[in-house]
Design a protein around this motif. Structure first.
Motif, PDB file in Angstrom:
ATOM      1  N   THR A 439       0.833  -1.199   0.000  1.00  0.00           N
ATOM      2  CA  THR A 439       0.000   0.000   0.000  1.00  0.00           C
ATOM      3  C   THR A 439       0.869   1.250   0.000  1.00  0.00           C
ATOM      4  OG1 THR A 439      -1.805  -1.116   1.158  1.00  0.00           O
ATOM      5  CG2 THR A 439      -1.742   1.286   1.291  1.00  0.00           C
ATOM      6  N   THR A 457      -5.101   1.103  -9.097  1.00  0.00           N
ATOM      7  CA  THR A 457      -5.983   0.080  -8.524  1.00  0.00           C
ATOM      8  C   THR A 457      -6.794  -0.605  -9.616  1.00  0.00           C
ATOM      9  OG1 THR A 457      -6.165   1.362  -6.482  1.00  0.00           O
ATOM     10  CG2 THR A 457      -7.815  -0.335  -6.855  1.00  0.00           C
ATOM     11  N   CYS A 477      -6.482  -7.814  -4.223  1.00  0.00           N
ATOM     12  CA  CYS A 477      -6.302  -6.417  -4.612  1.00  0.00           C
ATOM     13  C   CYS A 477      -6.785  -5.463  -3.527  1.00  0.00           C
ATOM     14  CB  CYS A 477      -7.042  -6.146  -5.927  1.00  0.00           C
ATOM     15  SG  CYS A 477      -6.488  -4.646  -6.749  1.00  0.00           S
ATOM     16  N   ALA A 481      -4.561  -2.551  -2.366  1.00  0.00           N
ATOM     17  CA  ALA A 481      -4.921  -1.222  -2.853  1.00  0.00           C
ATOM     18  C   ALA A 481      -6.031  -0.565  -2.052  1.00  0.00           C
ATOM     19  CB  ALA A 481      -5.342  -1.314  -4.321  1.00  0.00           C
ATOM     20  N   VAL A 499     -12.899  -1.793  -6.296  1.00  0.00           N
ATOM     21  CA  VAL A 499     -12.032  -2.933  -6.606  1.00  0.00           C
ATOM     22  C   VAL A 499     -12.846  -4.091  -7.146  1.00  0.00           C
ATOM     23  CG1 VAL A 499     -10.489  -4.657  -5.601  1.00  0.00           C
ATOM     24  CG2 VAL A 499     -10.244  -2.260  -4.965  1.00  0.00           C
TER      25      VAL A 499
END
Length: 608
Positions: A439, A457, A477, A481, A499
């Protein structure tokens, strides 16, 4: 309700086994479904019993009951061996639970270390056999990082952990294989899979098609709009994009071709409409239940928030179909093809009754989501007594029940393989802080700018989604992210839904585009033209997530409905303009850039 890679043909074909395997499959299917229904009501089974048993049932389906379709003798017999070792390790966890709990995550002796390794290998191989190699490959890399990461210099290394603690946390505590993700698979996802399987085994599909045809068939490009509506409705019980394409597509794609639709367009319409199944409440695929667990938020709150974006996705698909209808002069269905409202009234109860019970129990009672799913499943099971014409049939009920049980058990096994393997990744992230480090890297690369974080992202979700099931791509993910989006000022729910939507893009985006391949096969046409038209029709999948980021009122249906509907109107108009600009009409090409400019302006400016 598995994701797009999860053997859609099995969930939608409605076939039963024959010969000596039939009773074996049925017996284990009954055991699998019965166990998960029992868990919903008991609530007293310890996690280190219910979750290993969940894995043991899944391993049985994947290694033993699926062995008949193994391509080589080696694959078959190696599956038997790995499956047997994995089952033994699961039984060890269940029998020694009280002793293992007192070890506080530290393995004792070579024997426990060996069993822990056997469990991890079984989980990785189970995932590979269920959904191909990418997810277990990612999990293996993460495991190697957890074990050897202390030797990595710089900020991406970690302090190191003793092997007995590292492996023990993953295998004998609720920090890895048996974590909260597996718990949600046991108590919630499996129950909704059962609901969907029982509804699908009955006459719900007939009801979907009758209602969709009656509502949309008389409009321009009626056959295509029927596909959009029917796929939206089917998605409410399936949540499986590929299964949706394979089932409704067998009806809608030939119907469109008969009406003169170009085969690539017919395939693209169904591929796009079916993709919406995974974002269509109330089911929305397995990912929505994982999202509720990660956010510590009631599932119903997420379902309500996601309703208007899902509606806008189908608005965009509908608008795209209409523009193509203008381009190809596609007409409505003839009156004689309309089923009539009497036919609709006869068939809609097959899906309306279970849905009504599910939504009613969630909205107007204090029952848990698990109880609501069980009540809906029972209603769907009773409706299996009825044939399409409303007559009763004991023989038909038995056959349809068998189909529902077997398909539910197979889908539960595939989802369990995905979720438990993803639990390895989440467990290592939590132990090592790898997610926080990744991150930080995203924030550093993007310089904290929202547009850059959104772009990174979206790209990461798309790339992961190409080779991973949507749920697995979303879990990985969002772990990396999601915090970066939150740091950039995006609320948590918005970040998770962003996402999740972009992880779906692979269903229509080359080079993978699983839905496109299925639809192209049914349409008997090359897949690349289908993919091109699908991306134009599926514009909403790219734009709606940006729409609710820049128009946050769109997700506030439960708290501020007036603002939510105003945002829906604004974003909906923007999507219509964008669809026209992307597709256009012959002879009016000059209008396209103006339409795109208006659409983009409405989408991103003057946020609501």
């Amino acid at each position: 309700m598995p994701d797009q890679e999860s053997h859609a043909e099995e969930s939608s074909a409605g076939q039963v086994a024959s010969g000596k395997w039939r009773w074996t499959l049925l017996g284990f299917a009954f055991l699998t479904v019965g166990f998960h229904l029992y868990i919903a009501f008991s609530g007293l089974v310890p996690n280190l019993i219910s979750r290993p048993l969940h894995m043991a049932l899944a391993a049985t389906w994947i290694f033993f009951l699926g062995a008949g379709v193994a391509k080589t003798p080696f694959a078959r017999w190696s599956g038997f061996a790995i499956g047997a070792i994995g089952l033994g390790a699961c039984i060890w966890i269940m029998l020694d639970r009280e002793t293992l709990v007192r070890q506080y995550g530290a393995l004792e002796g070579a024997w426990q270390m060996a069993l822990a390794l056997a469990l991890l290998i079984t989980v990785l191989e189970m995932a590979r056999r269920a959904i191909k190699a990418v997810l277990p490959a990612v999990a293996t890399i993460v495991l190697l990082y957890g074990y050897f990461g202390e030797y990595i210099p710089g900020k991406f290394g970690h302090a190191g952990m003793p092997p007995d603690y590292f492996l023990g946390t993953l295998t004998i505590t609720e920090g890895g294989l048996w974590g909260s993700l597996t718990g949600i698979s046991v108590t919630t996802i499996s129950l909704f899979i059962i609901v969907g399987a029982f509804i699908s085994a009955g006459q719900a599909g007939v009801g979907f098609m009758a209602f969709s045809t009656q509502v949309a068939g008389r409009l321009r490009a009626g056959a295509a709009k029927v596909a959009v509506v029917s796929s939206a409705l089917y998605g409410t019980i399936s949540g499986v994009a590929a299964a949706n394409t394979a089932s409704t597509g067998m009806v809608t794609i030939p119907a469109m071709k008969k009406r003169g639709y170009p085969p690539p367009l017919a395939g693209a319409v169904e591929a796009v409409a079916s993709t919406g199944g995974q974002i269509m409440p109330p089911v929305m695929g397995a990912g929505i239940f994982v999202m509720a667990e990660l956010l510590r938020m009631p599932y119903t709150d997420i379902m309500v928030a996601a309703t208007l974006p899902a509606f806008l996705f189908f608005v965009a698909a509908w608008a795209g179909v209409h523009v193509f209808a203008l381009r190809y002069d596609l007409q409505a269905l003839p009156r004689e093809m309309m089923p009539g409202w009497l036919r609709v009234a006869q068939t809609v109860p097959f899906f309306l009754v279970p849905f009504g019970i599910l939504i009613g129990a969630l909205a107007f009672t204090d029952y848990t989501i698990s109880f609501a799913a069980v009540f809906a499943a029972c209603a769907a099971w009773l409706l299996l007594f009825f044939n399409e014409d409303g007559s009763l049939s004991i023989t038909g009920w038995l056959k349809r029940t068998e189909i529902a049980l077997v398909n539910a058990a197979k889908q539960i096994a595939v989802i369990a393989a995905i979720i438990i393997c993803a639990g390895i990744i989440v467990g290592v992230f939590n132990m090592t802080g790898l997610g926080v480090k990744l991150t930080s890297m995203i924030l550093s690369v993007s310089d904290g700018k929202l547009w850059a974080v959104l772009l990174l992202t979206a790209l990461a979700s798309l790339i992961l989604g190409m080779e991973l099931p949507t749920t697995a791509a979303y879990i990985i993910c969002v772990a990396v992210a999601g915090p970066a989006l939150v740091e950039a000022g995006v609320p948590e729910l918005y970040a998770h839904l962003f996402v999740f939507w972009y992880a779906l893009l692979c269903t229509i985006t080359p080079p993978v585009c699983g839905n496109v391949f299925i639809a192209a096969g049914i349409a008997e046409t090359p897949w690349l033209p289908v993919a091109g038209k699908a991306m134009l029709l599926g514009l909403g999948l790219f734009l709606v997530p940006l729409g609710f980021i820049f128009n946050p009122g769109l997700l506030e249906l439960g708290t501020d409905p007036l603002t939510a509907f105003a945002a829906t109107l604004k974003v909906g108009v923007a999507l219509v303009f964008c669809s026209y600009g992307a597709i256009g009409q012959p002879g009016r090409l000059w209008l396209r850039p103006f339409a795109l400019a208006i659409g983009v302006g409405l989408l991103f400016l003057w946020g609501i």
